[in-house]
Motif scaffolding. Structure first.
Motif, PDB file in Angstrom:
ATOM      1  N   ALA A 277       0.831  -1.209   0.000  1.00 20.52           N
ATOM      2  CA  ALA A 277       0.000   0.000   0.000  1.00 20.52           C
ATOM      3  C   ALA A 277       0.861   1.252   0.000  1.00 20.52           C
ATOM      4  O   ALA A 277       0.544   2.240  -0.678  1.00 20.52           O
ATOM      5  CB  ALA A 277      -0.930  -0.006   1.209  1.00 20.52           C
ATOM      6  N   GLU A 278       1.978   1.213   0.713  1.00 21.09           N
ATOM      7  CA  GLU A 278       2.894   2.356   0.729  1.00 21.09           C
ATOM      8  C   GLU A 278       3.513   2.578  -0.646  1.00 21.09           C
ATOM      9  O   GLU A 278       3.664   3.719  -1.097  1.00 21.09           O
ATOM     10  CB  GLU A 278       3.989   2.130   1.770  1.00 21.09           C
ATOM     11  N   ALA A 279       3.857   1.474  -1.323  1.00 20.13           N
ATOM     12  CA  ALA A 279       4.416   1.594  -2.674  1.00 20.13           C
ATOM     13  C   ALA A 279       3.384   2.169  -3.637  1.00 20.13           C
ATOM     14  O   ALA A 279       3.702   2.999  -4.494  1.00 20.13           O
ATOM     15  CB  ALA A 279       4.906   0.238  -3.165  1.00 20.13           C
ATOM     16  N   LEU A 280       2.136   1.747  -3.488  1.00 24.00           N
ATOM     17  CA  LEU A 280       1.073   2.270  -4.346  1.00 24.00           C
ATOM     18  C   LEU A 280       0.884   3.767  -4.149  1.00 24.00           C
ATOM     19  O   LEU A 280       0.571   4.495  -5.099  1.00 24.00           O
ATOM     20  CB  LEU A 280      -0.241   1.542  -4.063  1.00 24.00           C
ATOM     21  N   GLU A 281       1.063   4.231  -2.920  1.00 26.43           N
ATOM     22  CA  GLU A 281       0.905   5.658  -2.644  1.00 26.43           C
ATOM     23  C   GLU A 281       1.925   6.504  -3.390  1.00 26.43           C
ATOM     24  O   GLU A 281       1.712   7.690  -3.634  1.00 26.43           O
ATOM     25  CB  GLU A 281       1.036   5.903  -1.131  1.00 26.43           C
ATOM     26  N   LEU A 282       3.056   5.889  -3.756  1.00 22.16           N
ATOM     27  CA  LEU A 282       4.099   6.627  -4.480  1.00 22.16           C
ATOM     28  C   LEU A 282       3.741   6.839  -5.947  1.00 22.16           C
ATOM     29  O   LEU A 282       4.354   7.670  -6.623  1.00 22.16           O
ATOM     30  CB  LEU A 282       5.432   5.872  -4.383  1.00 22.16           C
ATOM     31  N   ILE A 283       2.754   6.073  -6.454  1.00 20.55           N
ATOM     32  CA  ILE A 283       2.382   6.166  -7.867  1.00 20.55           C
ATOM     33  C   ILE A 283       1.486   7.384  -8.063  1.00 20.55           C
ATOM     34  O   ILE A 283       0.405   7.478  -7.472  1.00 20.55           O
ATOM     35  CB  ILE A 283       1.666   4.884  -8.336  1.00 20.55           C
ATOM     36  N   GLU A 284       1.932   8.287  -8.908  1.00 27.86           N
ATOM     37  CA  GLU A 284       1.212   9.549  -9.077  1.00 27.86           C
ATOM     38  C   GLU A 284       0.150   9.479 -10.163  1.00 27.86           C
ATOM     39  O   GLU A 284      -0.872  10.155 -10.089  1.00 27.86           O
ATOM     40  CB  GLU A 284       2.204  10.674  -9.394  1.00 27.86           C
ATOM     41  N   VAL A 285       0.381   8.662 -11.209  1.00 23.51           N
ATOM     42  CA  VAL A 285      -0.519   8.611 -12.366  1.00 23.51           C
ATOM     43  C   VAL A 285      -1.498   7.449 -12.188  1.00 23.51           C
ATOM     44  O   VAL A 285      -1.119   6.350 -11.758  1.00 23.51           O
ATOM     45  CB  VAL A 285       0.278   8.460 -13.672  1.00 23.51           C
TER      46      VAL A 285
END
Length: 499
Positions: free
Chosen positions: A149-157
């Motif tokens: 979930a933390e990695a997904l939060e880094l995705i901006e697009v």
């Protein structure tokens, strides 16, 4: 004087090295680029990254050189040589290809669980989102959902975020964790709604809808296909009908024929309508609704046949669909109808492909008379070779090994009738591969020898090297040893390349 990396003795004992030996001595820049581009992937399959990189660096064509170095870099990351991978990626001159190669290195690291290294590389990229998505996917697969979930939060697009969530959901479906899959798919649909590009948004909704079906939530699948339909209906380009037809099929697979029909009514291009109806037919057949399946297939054919030339957006697509419909009739145990439709196809290539597939299907169904009819509907001897091989494969599936061997024998006798010399090595390879699989070692060796002899008679060095590469892949896959007879055929190739 140019530097060469393969010696004559090495080339004599290895078909792939022989291909590389020829490739690095081709004087034409374009010819050398094409042949090296064929050799490098096979070297990478063997994990021979050093030779692959050296050959790539000999090329004068900067685009092909950079593209191949990117492939080598990715392989190095796959085999845990990250330092060399980054060295090669950073040696790429073209900025776009360099960035793409570095991204693929990071993706490999993420797939291997090397998250810190992957994240470090991602931070240097102009578009790190695909790498963050790969990290999230792998962490989720390992049960590390909070980190994912933390990695997904880094995705901006939104697009890459939705794609990562789809992959995570698919993995959960494979693991029989449907509740988690539904959660990820719901999140993916929310992110997909924010995608700006309409066509990307539709494709994403369609993919999510199909996964909802696999997760057992047809109600949510219907909602998602409706979002795809609404977005597709607003399009004003040539892709509109294809998307709407896909949405219609989605509704059908989700269990709503009514919504499927409403979506299909919006489609105007007859090729797309016929394609969708072919999908209907396959769906009905798989659900044991055979009468409905045949009716849908007949309607598909009639609509395609009614399409006037001025209405046709793509003749190749129309001919290919016609061939698929003909083969499907055979699959639905309507052999005579299948052959008749195939014979009407105007395009010779698609007509041949359809009759070849039909012959194989009918042979699998043990309908000997109609299988022979399909075979003899092929107009030229040269075209019947592939049909014999399809029939041989069907006989093998049916457990009739002697009949399969006999069919391959028939195909072998027809190879010499192929008018284009460069096409014959592939035909001999195909027969040899099937003989080898069936344990007919002597016949396999003879076929491979014929392939090698034919390659030797081809004048173009680039084609010769490419064909040797393909034959080498078969030898490697089947752990086939090079014979003394093979070496006798290889030696003149080496001598010719050294002139």
């Amino acid at each position: 004087m140019p530097e060469y990396f393969i010696s004559p003795s090495e080339a004599e004992n290895d078909l792939l090295l022989c291909a590389a030996f020829i490739s690095e001595r081709i004087s034409s820049g374009d010819g050398r680029s094409e042949s090296v581009a064929a050799v490098v992937p096979e070297l990478l399959r063997r994990r021979n990254v050093d030779l692959a990189a050296e050959l790539a660096n000999t090329l004068d064509d900067p685009f092909t050189r950079d593209k191949l170095l990117g492939q080598v870099a990715e392989k190095c990351a796959e085999i845990d040589d990250e330092e060399y991978a980054m060295q090669l990626a950073e040696a790429i001159d073209d900025l776009g290809l360099r960035s793409g190669a570095i991204e693929r290195v990071a993706l490999q690291l993420a797939s291997k669980g090397k998250f810190d290294q992957a994240r470090e590389i991602a931070e240097t990229l102009p578009d790190p989102d695909p790498v963050y998505g790969a990290i999230a996917f792998r962490q989720s697969e390992q049960g590390r959902d909070e980190e994912a979930a933390e990695a997904l939060e880094l995705i901006e697009v939104s697009g890459p975020a939705a794609a990562a969530l789809e992959e995570m959901a698919a993995a959960k479906i494979r693991a029989s964790d449907r509740d988690a899959a539904v959660l990820f798919l719901t999140q993916a649909a929310d992110r997909a709604a924010d995608i700006e590009h309409a066509e990307e948004k539709i494709r994403t909704f369609l993919g999510i809808g199909n996964l909802f079906i696999e997760a057992g939530r047809r109600d949510l699948a219907v909602e998602t296909f409706e979002k795809a339909r609404l977005t597709g209906e607003a399009l004003d380009n040539v892709h509109r009908d294809g998307f709407l037809a896909s949405a219609a099929l989605g509704f059908l697979h989700a269990g709503s024929l009514e919504l499927a029909e409403r979506a299909l009514d919006l489609v105007k291009d007859k090729t797309q309508i016929a394609t969708c109806l072919l999908g209907y037919a396959r769906h009905f057949w798989s659900n044991d609704e055979r009468e409905e399946a045949i009716d849908a297939l007949e309607e598909s054919y009639e609509i395609l046949r009614s399409q006037h030339e001025r209405e046709t957006r793509s003749s190749p697509a129309k001919f290919a669909l016609n061939a698929a419909i003909a083969a499907q009739f055979a699959g639905f145990e309507k052999g005579e109808r299948a052959i008749g439709i195939a014979q009407e196809i105007e395009d010779e290539t698609n007509r041949l492909e359809a009759l070849t597939e039909i012959a194989g299907i009918l042979e699998l169904q043990r309908d000997d008379e109609l299988a022979e009819s399909a075979l003899h509907a092929i107009e030229h001897d040269a075209g019947r070779g592939d049909a014999y091989l399809q029939m041989a494969a069907s006989d093998e599936k049916n457990g009739d090994r002697p009949r399969s061997v006999s069919r391959i024998d028939e195909a072998s006798t027809l190879v010499e009738t192929i008018p284009q010399l460069p096409l014959r090595p592939a035909a001999f390879r195909d027969t040899g591969t099937m003989f080898h699989r069936l344990g007919e070692s002597a016949k396999a060796a003879s076929a491979f020898g014929e392939s090698l002899a034919t390659i030797a008679s081809i004048r173009d060095d680039g084609i010769r090297a490419a064909e040797l590469t393909k034959l080498a892949a078969i030898y490697d896959a089947g752990t086939i040893e090079l014979t003394d007879a093979d070496r006798e055929l290889v030696r003149p190739l080496i001598s010719r390349a050294m002139r």
